[in-house]
Design a protein around this motif. Structure first.
Motif, PDB file in Angstrom:
ATOM      1  N   CYS A 114       0.833  -1.198   0.000  1.00 40.74           N
ATOM      2  CA  CYS A 114       0.000   0.000   0.000  1.00 40.74           C
ATOM      3  C   CYS A 114       0.872   1.253   0.000  1.00 40.74           C
ATOM      4  O   CYS A 114       1.649   1.461   0.938  1.00 40.74           O
ATOM      5  N   PHE A 115       0.784   2.053  -1.048  1.00 38.37           N
ATOM      6  CA  PHE A 115       1.525   3.315  -1.129  1.00 38.37           C
ATOM      7  C   PHE A 115       0.520   4.459  -1.005  1.00 38.37           C
ATOM      8  O   PHE A 115      -0.438   4.541  -1.771  1.00 38.37           O
ATOM      9  N   TYR A 116       0.740   5.357  -0.043  1.00 36.38           N
ATOM     10  CA  TYR A 116      -0.234   6.427   0.204  1.00 36.38           C
ATOM     11  C   TYR A 116       0.031   7.669  -0.639  1.00 36.38           C
ATOM     12  O   TYR A 116       1.176   7.993  -0.962  1.00 36.38           O
ATOM     13  N   ALA A 117      -1.059   8.371  -0.951  1.00 37.16           N
ATOM     14  CA  ALA A 117      -0.983   9.708  -1.549  1.00 37.16           C
ATOM     15  C   ALA A 117      -2.130  10.515  -0.932  1.00 37.16           C
ATOM     16  O   ALA A 117      -2.835  10.005  -0.053  1.00 37.16           O
ATOM     17  N   ASP A 118      -2.322  11.739  -1.369  1.00 34.37           N
ATOM     18  CA  ASP A 118      -3.364  12.532  -0.706  1.00 34.37           C
ATOM     19  C   ASP A 118      -4.513  12.977  -1.597  1.00 34.37           C
ATOM     20  O   ASP A 118      -5.373  13.728  -1.172  1.00 34.37           O
ATOM     21  N   ASN A 119      -4.554  12.502  -2.836  1.00 31.63           N
ATOM     22  CA  ASN A 119      -5.747  12.713  -3.668  1.00 31.63           C
ATOM     23  C   ASN A 119      -5.730  11.687  -4.787  1.00 31.63           C
ATOM     24  O   ASN A 119      -4.710  11.041  -5.031  1.00 31.63           O
ATOM     25  N   GLY A 120      -6.858  11.551  -5.453  1.00 31.78           N
ATOM     26  CA  GLY A 120      -6.983  10.507  -6.462  1.00 31.78           C
ATOM     27  C   GLY A 120      -5.990  10.643  -7.602  1.00 31.78           C
ATOM     28  O   GLY A 120      -5.361   9.677  -8.023  1.00 31.78           O
ATOM     29  N   SER A 121      -5.849  11.870  -8.110  1.00 32.23           N
ATOM     30  CA  SER A 121      -4.927  12.086  -9.233  1.00 32.23           C
ATOM     31  C   SER A 121      -3.522  11.629  -8.867  1.00 32.23           C
ATOM     32  O   SER A 121      -2.823  11.024  -9.688  1.00 32.23           O
ATOM     33  N   SER A 122      -3.104  11.919  -7.667  1.00 34.40           N
ATOM     34  CA  SER A 122      -1.755  11.517  -7.236  1.00 34.40           C
ATOM     35  C   SER A 122      -1.632  10.002  -7.155  1.00 34.40           C
ATOM     36  O   SER A 122      -0.568   9.450  -7.456  1.00 34.40           O
ATOM     37  N   ALA A 123      -2.708   9.333  -6.745  1.00 38.07           N
ATOM     38  CA  ALA A 123      -2.667   7.864  -6.711  1.00 38.07           C
ATOM     39  C   ALA A 123      -2.484   7.300  -8.120  1.00 38.07           C
ATOM     40  O   ALA A 123      -1.815   6.282  -8.315  1.00 38.07           O
ATOM     41  N   ILE A 124      -3.083   7.976  -9.103  1.00 39.07           N
ATOM     42  CA  ILE A 124      -2.905   7.552 -10.503  1.00 39.07           C
ATOM     43  C   ILE A 124      -1.452   7.793 -10.939  1.00 39.07           C
ATOM     44  O   ILE A 124      -0.826   6.930 -11.569  1.00 39.07           O
ATOM     45  N   GLU A 125      -0.921   8.970 -10.586  1.00 38.37           N
ATOM     46  CA  GLU A 125       0.486   9.260 -10.928  1.00 38.37           C
ATOM     47  C   GLU A 125       1.392   8.165 -10.359  1.00 38.37           C
ATOM     48  O   GLU A 125       2.330   7.715 -11.019  1.00 38.37           O
ATOM     49  N   VAL A 126       1.115   7.764  -9.135  1.00 40.03           N
ATOM     50  CA  VAL A 126       1.926   6.732  -8.480  1.00 40.03           C
ATOM     51  C   VAL A 126       1.861   5.431  -9.287  1.00 40.03           C
ATOM     52  O   VAL A 126       2.890   4.810  -9.570  1.00 40.03           O
ATOM     53  N   THR A 302     -12.079   8.032   3.078  1.00 39.64           N
ATOM     54  CA  THR A 302     -12.202   8.653   4.404  1.00 39.64           C
ATOM     55  C   THR A 302     -13.649   9.023   4.714  1.00 39.64           C
ATOM     56  O   THR A 302     -13.911   9.868   5.572  1.00 39.64           O
ATOM     57  N   GLY A 303     -14.593   8.418   3.999  1.00 35.70           N
ATOM     58  CA  GLY A 303     -15.991   8.762   4.218  1.00 35.70           C
ATOM     59  C   GLY A 303     -16.297  10.202   3.848  1.00 35.70           C
ATOM     60  O   GLY A 303     -17.296  10.761   4.310  1.00 35.70           O
ATOM     61  N   GLY A 304     -15.442  10.805   3.037  1.00 36.86           N
ATOM     62  CA  GLY A 304     -15.706  12.168   2.589  1.00 36.86           C
ATOM     63  C   GLY A 304     -15.304  13.228   3.595  1.00 36.86           C
ATOM     64  O   GLY A 304     -15.821  14.344   3.558  1.00 36.86           O
ATOM     65  N   THR A 305     -14.365  12.906   4.487  1.00 40.75           N
ATOM     66  CA  THR A 305     -13.978  13.900   5.493  1.00 40.75           C
ATOM     67  C   THR A 305     -12.635  14.557   5.194  1.00 40.75           C
ATOM     68  O   THR A 305     -12.493  15.753   5.400  1.00 40.75           O
ATOM     69  N   LEU A 306     -11.648  13.783   4.752  1.00 40.04           N
ATOM     70  CA  LEU A 306     -10.299  14.325   4.571  1.00 40.04           C
ATOM     71  C   LEU A 306      -9.669  13.740   3.308  1.00 40.04           C
ATOM     72  O   LEU A 306     -10.012  12.629   2.905  1.00 40.04           O
ATOM     73  N   PRO A 307      -8.764  14.500   2.692  1.00 40.01           N
ATOM     74  CA  PRO A 307      -8.114  13.964   1.490  1.00 40.01           C
ATOM     75  C   PRO A 307      -7.132  12.846   1.833  1.00 40.01           C
ATOM     76  O   PRO A 307      -6.304  12.993   2.734  1.00 40.01           O
ATOM     77  N   LEU A 308      -7.264  11.737   1.143  1.00 43.49           N
ATOM     78  CA  LEU A 308      -6.347  10.605   1.311  1.00 43.49           C
ATOM     79  C   LEU A 308      -6.527   9.691   0.105  1.00 43.49           C
ATOM     80  O   LEU A 308      -7.627   9.605  -0.441  1.00 43.49           O
ATOM     81  N   ALA A 309      -5.467   9.048  -0.306  1.00 43.00           N
ATOM     82  CA  ALA A 309      -5.551   8.110  -1.417  1.00 43.00           C
ATOM     83  C   ALA A 309      -4.510   7.025  -1.206  1.00 43.00           C
ATOM     84  O   ALA A 309      -3.585   7.185  -0.401  1.00 43.00           O
ATOM     85  N   ALA A 310      -4.661   5.936  -1.927  1.00 44.94           N
ATOM     86  CA  ALA A 310      -3.666   4.869  -1.866  1.00 44.94           C
ATOM     87  C   ALA A 310      -3.606   4.145  -3.202  1.00 44.94           C
ATOM     88  O   ALA A 310      -4.598   4.069  -3.925  1.00 44.94           O
ATOM     89  N   THR A 311      -2.422   3.660  -3.507  1.00 46.19           N
ATOM     90  CA  THR A 311      -2.227   2.773  -4.653  1.00 46.19           C
ATOM     91  C   THR A 311      -1.774   1.436  -4.097  1.00 46.19           C
ATOM     92  O   THR A 311      -0.737   1.371  -3.423  1.00 46.19           O
ATOM     93  N   LEU A 312      -2.574   0.396  -4.343  1.00 46.04           N
ATOM     94  CA  LEU A 312      -2.229  -0.935  -3.852  1.00 46.04           C
ATOM     95  C   LEU A 312      -1.616  -1.732  -4.994  1.00 46.04           C
ATOM     96  O   LEU A 312      -2.042  -1.607  -6.147  1.00 46.04           O
ATOM     97  N   THR A 313      -0.622  -2.533  -4.656  1.00 49.37           N
ATOM     98  CA  THR A 313      -0.006  -3.356  -5.699  1.00 49.37           C
ATOM     99  C   THR A 313       0.463  -4.693  -5.136  1.00 49.37           C
ATOM    100  O   THR A 313       0.280  -4.974  -3.948  1.00 49.37           O
ATOM    101  N   ARG A 314       1.066  -5.503  -6.016  1.00 51.28           N
ATOM    102  CA  ARG A 314       1.415  -6.875  -5.674  1.00 51.28           C
ATOM    103  C   ARG A 314       2.866  -6.993  -5.208  1.00 51.28           C
ATOM    104  O   ARG A 314       3.702  -6.153  -5.537  1.00 51.28           O
ATOM    105  N   ASP A 315       3.185  -8.056  -4.524  1.00 49.44           N
ATOM    106  CA  ASP A 315       4.557  -8.299  -4.050  1.00 49.44           C
ATOM    107  C   ASP A 315       5.558  -8.300  -5.196  1.00 49.44           C
ATOM    108  O   ASP A 315       6.665  -7.803  -5.069  1.00 49.44           O
ATOM    109  N   GLU A 316       5.145  -8.865  -6.324  1.00 50.65           N
ATOM    110  CA  GLU A 316       6.073  -8.995  -7.452  1.00 50.65           C
ATOM    111  C   GLU A 316       6.532  -7.611  -7.935  1.00 50.65           C
ATOM    112  O   GLU A 316       7.687  -7.437  -8.339  1.00 50.65           O
TER     113      GLU A 316
END
Ligand SMILES: *Cc1c(COP(=O)(O)O)cnc(C)c1O
Length: 469
Positions: A114-126, A302-316
């Protein structure tokens, strides 16, 4: 001057509002009313004069359990008394760790990092950078491109914007952007009369298969919005596409990026859009659902309260970056607020609500009710289609409903419906921010049957008004 008007004036003096032609707000009778909100609770927003607005689009699809849900508010207050923020490089903290653990459990099997970011666009960049970098770290330097669907939307930062289909959001900036290889969307609104969704989707998939066959050696990843192209007008396709695409990406050695930013967290009726993929007919343990190589989440997280995003990926994928520092393989990407503890705490409280409230079962009833309550709407002369996937219901207005000839964008029909829904009823307004000629409902899951009735009544009047010549 009313408190409403006073705040409006102050806002217009200094705040540059997002996704807005600011002149639409100008004058005594503006094209687009600016509405100052003082407070919110559940599905209701309240302005400074005490007028209430039903938030039928969950404040841009973020608010899934209603505004100021007591459990989330309490968790945030508690977190503020313990730890506000600390950088996540070289340090770690409980909310980020626990959230990663729980997201991994909840996500399609195999997404373990799990790699965190703080908005959706940034999760896509990641996801884009990680995919490219994975291939590079694996000695595959020819892979520098991406495949995207027409009519898609993945955010506003330059990399994410580039992956969106040609649109009013993207076209202005085209000279600045990466050029993806576009494959025509499986959007079933475009199918021939009488053709089934499944047939059309299978037919459209052939174009993806051909593109992969031709370009796989230069392509890092295919990026899609599972099931519903939301910003593209809530256009929908058959989940078979997900199964076929997963299989083809694996076969062609191309990553699959699932942008679950809008459809994740139960919006489509299952936890993830990817969960709808039919079982692989050749597998022995035929399970529904696919696992993408990257899954991007934000909005409802975050249930619409605070900006947060994540990009999940595999072990490989993770393992391809794991090496002696001097090999230069690390993923040197960060945001100042990566994994902010308060935002992570809001996300944990939101995940708790998925366990305590079991919203997916309840949503099935609410979704059925939305469908039943829009029967009259479906019969209107200028409604070309009403389509639904779980807690998303979209109403496509068209000049000619039979031929699907659209209203010209310049007529701003959606905006007419929007204005009517906000202001027509004396007791309350409904927030139905349109997407072009499409009006849609994407309400918080705590909406009541009575509120659905109110919403549908107002939407019917608003669409009638907007399609009057
Ligand atoms: C909203 C959205 C994004 C961008 O997220 P932001 O937080 O607005 O940057 C990306 N993809 C999809 C599918 C979205 O709906």
């Amino acid at each position: 001057m009313s408190l409403n008007d006073a705040l409006k004036q102050r806002s217009l003096a200094h705040v540059w509002h997002p996704c807005t032609q600011m002149r639409d707000h100008a004058g005594a009778n503006p094209e687009l009313p600016l509405i100052p909100i003082r407070s919110a609770e559940g599905v209701w927003l309240t302005d400074f004069d005490g007028r209430r607005y039903l938030d039928a689009i969950s404040s841009w699809w973020t608010n899934i359990f209603g505004h100021r849900h007591p459990a989330i508010v309490a968790a945030l207050k508690q977190q503020l008394d313990t730890l506000d923020h600390v950088l996540l490089a070289g340090f770690t903290h409980e909310p980020a760790v626990e959230l990663a653990e729980r997201l991994v459990k909840l996500a399609p099997p195999g997404l373990t990092r799990c790699f965190y970011a703080d908005n959706g666009s940034s999760a896509i960049e990641v996801a884009l950078k990680m995919s490219f970098h994975y291939w590079r770290n694996s000695g595959c330097t020819r892979k520098t491109r991406f495949i995207a669907l027409t009519n898609s939307y993945h955010g506003e930062t330059l990399g994410a914007l580039a992956m969106g289909g040609p649109s009013i959001y993207r076209d202005t900036y085209a000279p600045l952007l990466l050029q993806p290889i576009y494959v025509p969307s499986p959007d079933c609104y475009e199918r021939a009369p009488g053709q089934s969704w499944e047939d059309y989707t299978r037919q459209r998939f052939r174009l993806m298969e051909e593109t992969l066959a031709r370009h796989a050696d230069e392509v890092c990843a295919v990026i899609i919005e599972p099931l519903v192209q939301c910003a593209g007008g809530m256009r929908m396709y058959h989940p078979l596409y997900l199964r076929l695409l997963r299989e083809a990406c694996t076969r062609h050695r191309v990553h699959l990026i699932a942008d679950e930013i809008a459809v994740g967290f139960g919006r489509t009726g299952r936890m993830w859009g990817c969960d709808w993929a039919p079982p692989d007919p050749r597998a022995t343990d035929a399970q529904p659902g696919i696992t993408p190589d990257f899954m991007c989440i934000s909005k409802g997280l975050t249930g619409g309260t605070l900006p947060l995003a994540a990009t999940l990926t595999r072990d490989e994928i993770y393992d391809a970056f794991y090496a002696d520092y001097r090999e230069g393989k690390a993923f040197l990407h960060s945001h100042s607020y990566t994994g902010n503890p308060i935002a992570c705490r809001a996300a944990l409280a939101t995940l708790d609500l998925f366990e305590s409230e079991q919203p997916l079962a309840q949503n099935r009833l609410l979704a059925e009710l939305m469908w039943r309550q829009t029967a009259e709407l479906r019969a209107l002369a200028h409604v070309a289609e009403v389509r639904q996937q779980g807690m998303i219901l979209a109403i496509e207005m068209a000049r000619n409903a039979r031929s699907k000839e659209p209203y010209p964008a310049s007529e701003r029909r959606g905006l007419r419906a929007y204005r009517h829904a906000l202001s027509a009823h004396p007791d309350f307004g409904v927030l139905l921010r349109p997407l072009g000629n499409v009006i849609y409902f994407m309400p918080p899951y705590v909406i009541t049957p009575r509120e659905i009735e109110q919403l549908c009544t107002i939407a019917l009047a608003a669409v009638r008004e907007a399609t009057r010549d």
